[in-house]
Scaffold this active site. Sequence first.
Site, mmCIF file in Angstrom:
data_model
loop_
_atom_site.group_PDB
_atom_site.id
_atom_site.type_symbol
_atom_site.label_atom_id
_atom_site.label_comp_id
_atom_site.label_asym_id
_atom_site.label_seq_id
_atom_site.Cartn_x
_atom_site.Cartn_y
_atom_site.Cartn_z
ATOM 1 N N ASN A 9 0.879 -1.169 0.000
ATOM 2 C CA ASN A 9 0.000 0.000 0.000
ATOM 3 C C ASN A 9 0.921 1.224 0.000
ATOM 4 O OD1 ASN A 9 -1.819 2.006 0.453
ATOM 5 N ND2 ASN A 9 -2.700 1.106 2.312
ATOM 6 N N HIS A 182 -12.677 3.324 -0.417
ATOM 7 C CA HIS A 182 -12.508 2.458 0.764
ATOM 8 C C HIS A 182 -13.136 1.086 0.519
ATOM 9 C CE1 HIS A 182 -11.966 6.219 3.456
ATOM 10 N NE2 HIS A 182 -10.790 5.659 3.206
ATOM 11 N N LEU A 209 -13.860 5.094 9.628
ATOM 12 C CA LEU A 209 -13.440 6.394 10.154
ATOM 13 C C LEU A 209 -11.957 6.359 10.477
ATOM 14 C CD1 LEU A 209 -16.447 6.975 12.630
ATOM 15 C CD2 LEU A 209 -16.304 7.545 10.189
ATOM 16 N N ARG A 241 -8.895 16.534 4.551
ATOM 17 C CA ARG A 241 -9.794 16.776 3.402
ATOM 18 C C ARG A 241 -11.118 17.356 3.887
ATOM 19 N NH1 ARG A 241 -9.391 10.895 0.923
ATOM 20 N NH2 ARG A 241 -7.716 10.516 2.423
ATOM 21 N N ASP A 283 -5.057 14.775 13.638
ATOM 22 C CA ASP A 283 -5.073 13.521 14.392
ATOM 23 C C ASP A 283 -6.149 13.575 15.487
ATOM 24 O OD1 ASP A 283 -4.269 11.507 16.427
ATOM 25 O OD2 ASP A 283 -2.587 11.227 15.045
ATOM 26 N N MET A 284 -7.082 12.645 15.427
ATOM 27 C CA MET A 284 -8.212 12.664 16.376
ATOM 28 C C MET A 284 -7.738 12.576 17.831
ATOM 29 S SD MET A 284 -11.400 13.030 16.763
ATOM 30 C CE MET A 284 -12.346 12.761 15.270
ATOM 31 N N ARG A 285 -6.658 11.792 18.065
ATOM 32 C CA ARG A 285 -6.173 11.672 19.455
ATOM 33 C C ARG A 285 -5.766 13.036 20.003
ATOM 34 N NH1 ARG A 285 -2.480 6.713 17.875
ATOM 35 N NH2 ARG A 285 -2.508 8.090 16.105
ATOM 36 N N GLU A 380 -7.647 -4.612 5.081
ATOM 37 C CA GLU A 380 -7.607 -4.487 3.619
ATOM 38 C C GLU A 380 -6.530 -5.391 3.028
ATOM 39 O OE1 GLU A 380 -7.212 -0.495 4.851
ATOM 40 O OE2 GLU A 380 -8.493 0.255 3.244
HETATM 41 P P1 AMP Z 1 -6.194 5.287 10.106
HETATM 42 O O1 AMP Z 1 -6.105 6.214 8.899
HETATM 43 O O2 AMP Z 1 -7.219 4.218 9.938
HETATM 44 O O3 AMP Z 1 -4.848 4.768 10.535
HETATM 45 O O4 AMP Z 1 -6.727 6.184 11.329
HETATM 46 C C1 AMP Z 1 -5.979 7.277 11.792
HETATM 47 C C2 AMP Z 1 -6.860 8.084 12.749
HETATM 48 O O5 AMP Z 1 -7.250 7.232 13.858
HETATM 49 C C3 AMP Z 1 -6.173 9.301 13.342
HETATM 50 O O6 AMP Z 1 -7.051 10.407 13.338
HETATM 51 C C4 AMP Z 1 -5.911 8.868 14.781
HETATM 52 O O7 AMP Z 1 -5.887 9.948 15.654
HETATM 53 C C5 AMP Z 1 -7.125 7.995 15.049
HETATM 54 N N1 AMP Z 1 -6.902 7.171 16.234
HETATM 55 C C6 AMP Z 1 -6.055 6.138 16.396
HETATM 56 N N2 AMP Z 1 -6.095 5.685 17.678
HETATM 57 C C7 AMP Z 1 -6.994 6.467 18.338
HETATM 58 C C8 AMP Z 1 -7.489 6.517 19.670
HETATM 59 N N3 AMP Z 1 -7.045 5.682 20.608
HETATM 60 N N4 AMP Z 1 -8.416 7.464 19.973
HETATM 61 C C9 AMP Z 1 -8.864 8.327 19.051
HETATM 62 N N5 AMP Z 1 -8.442 8.325 17.763
HETATM 63 C C10 AMP Z 1 -7.525 7.417 17.410
#
Ligand code: AMP
Length: 395
Positions: A9, A182, A209, A241, A283-285, A380
């Site tokens: 990927n 996706h 998500l 985005r 970044d959601m975290r 995936e």
């Molecule tokens: P991905 O593209 O599937 O790797 O997802 C990345 C997203 O998942 C980022 O926004 C991360 O901040 C979020 N993410 C990963 N772990 C956590 C968590 N423990 N709590 C909240 N968001 C998370």
Amino acid sequence: MKGAIAVINAGSSSIKFAVFDEQATALRRMFAGSIRDLGGASPRFIVKNGAGDVLESRQWEEGSKLGYEDAIALLLETLPRHLNGQRLGAVGHRVVHGGEHYTAPVRVDAGVLSTLETLIPLAPLHQPHNLALIRTLLSVEPDLPQVACFDTAFHHTQSPLERAFALPKHITERGVRRYGFHGLSYEYIASVMTQRDPALTGRVVVLHLGNGASMCAIEDGKSVSNTMGFTALDGLPMGTRCGALDPGVVLYLMSELQMDLGQVEVLLYHQSGLLGVSGISSDMRTLEDSDSPNAKMAIDLFVHAIKHQLGALAATLGGLDGIVFTAGIGENSSLVRERVCRDAAWLGVELDDSANAAGEAGRISTAASAVSAWIIPTDEEVVIAEHTRRIIDGN
Ligand code: AMP
């Protein structure tokens, strides 16, 4: 299938890979890894076994630049060390856009590659990188079979109505319609969800998500509707985005703010979404940990868009039997899941708070919930490996 299958990927600054071999008739993940900060200042490489133990890692000195050719050379040199004497039999790639042409995975040759290159304008963030890697590998290992698996392909079951834009025919005839993305993730979830609950054969909305985010209405295991459209820019706001936007905004940016095409593209793909609204991070975290009102607004907007789309997709399906959360945010953020499920109470979702807080894969709705809610981690890579095996075996 003779030999192991590598799944690749390739993104703009990273390559993720996983290697599978055949155990009896099933595929087993032998090891996986990544090359990060490709083209950046400090590239890093790591390989881990199936249990997550580090097998190999390397960090380059500040200022060393690693390109796709170096990355391919590194992979071809490294993979055999961990193959336990097997040879590499084939490589499967995630390719974002298959266009109207490719509704199923395909073995790649120079002709296929040229067709896929014409789709670069439809997925400028991903397609060029996916294809650059395939082309480089084709030039150094022309006899190594390569298979392209498309994020658009799972959605080919959608109706013509679902895919149409209200634009004149001379435009839509050029392929300007909704494709959806996706698909490899949704295909995996669709393949496993009925094992979790027979009711999930019915009308389900899957919420992928992650840094990229979309939702898919699935009925009888087939895609009915996806929030992403002509490009992977539509639907939910994402890490960087913008998601769905009145097209008049683009006209305004160009006519009144004098932005040119390149500036608009950078704004909508790289500077918007969670990053743009929060001004802090994609970044959601980081946003969940922040006290900033702008971080709160970014999360609110994300959850609000999910509420809108869930209503629309449930209407498209004519009802709802289940919802499934997957990808980085879907699998890990109890906060986002909790808010989405609370907003979906009118549809019949009743969250089990302790199951949601525990965050384990499985059911997170109460036994009495009319619509069940689930966490199912996506995979995936195994979908790509399965397709690659099938194509190489000629099945
Ligand atoms: P991905 O593209 O599937 O790797 O997802 C990345 C997203 O998942 C980022 O926004 C991360 O901040 C979020 N993410 C990963 N772990 C956590 C968590 N423990 N709590 C909240 N968001 C998370």
